[in-house]
Design a protein around this motif. Structure first.
Motif: not given
Length: 140
Positions: A80, A126, A129-130
């Motif tokens: 993250w 993104v 990170t997910y």
């Protein structure tokens, strides 16, 4: 992976796939950071060219974010933070270096394409990170 053919699902389950994907997503940043570090004067000149002053500070920040952020993503640790830092750096670059709204003709076309390519990279950060947060939950 209900919507994927079985061969796609089998490929995605291979243990080498996600590490390779993470390396590929950050490859330009890692190479860029190392190159800037090896040619610091050119990195400073690049920052000054784009109106970022003092150039040495922006070059140092870019090098740190590109290398440290890439390593976080590659090793899937503090993803993250690394992905977020790289995404923030990318947004700054998009606004400074790909300001298509101020250009015309071919220059506008090139900057517009580059802007949206970089937007795709931000989306990839993104998603990484997910995925990393899901991997951590499934291991617990």
């Amino acid at each position: 992976m209900v919507d994927s053919p079985s061969w796609v699902a089998a490929l995605l389950r291979q243990p080498w796939v996600m590490p390779l994907v993470r390396i590929c997503v950050v490859s330009a940043y890692l190479i860029g950071g190392v190159t800037k570090l090896m040619h610091f004067d050119a990195a400073v000149a690049e920052q000054v060219h784009f109106g970022l002053h003092p150039g040495w500070l922006w070059a140092t920040l870019a090098i740190f974010v590109e290398i440290a952020g890439s390593l976080c993503v590659i090793f899937n640790r503090f993803t993250w933070l690394g992905a977020g830092a790289l995404a923030a750096l990318t947004v700054v670059a998009m606004l400074v270096a790909n300001n298509f709204w101020r250009l015309e003709g071919v220059a506008r076309f090139i900057a517009l394409n580059s802007f949206f390519e970089h937007l795709g990279l931000v989306a990839a950060f993104v998603m990484l990170t997910y995925l990393a947060s899901g991997e951590r939950r499934s291991r617990v």
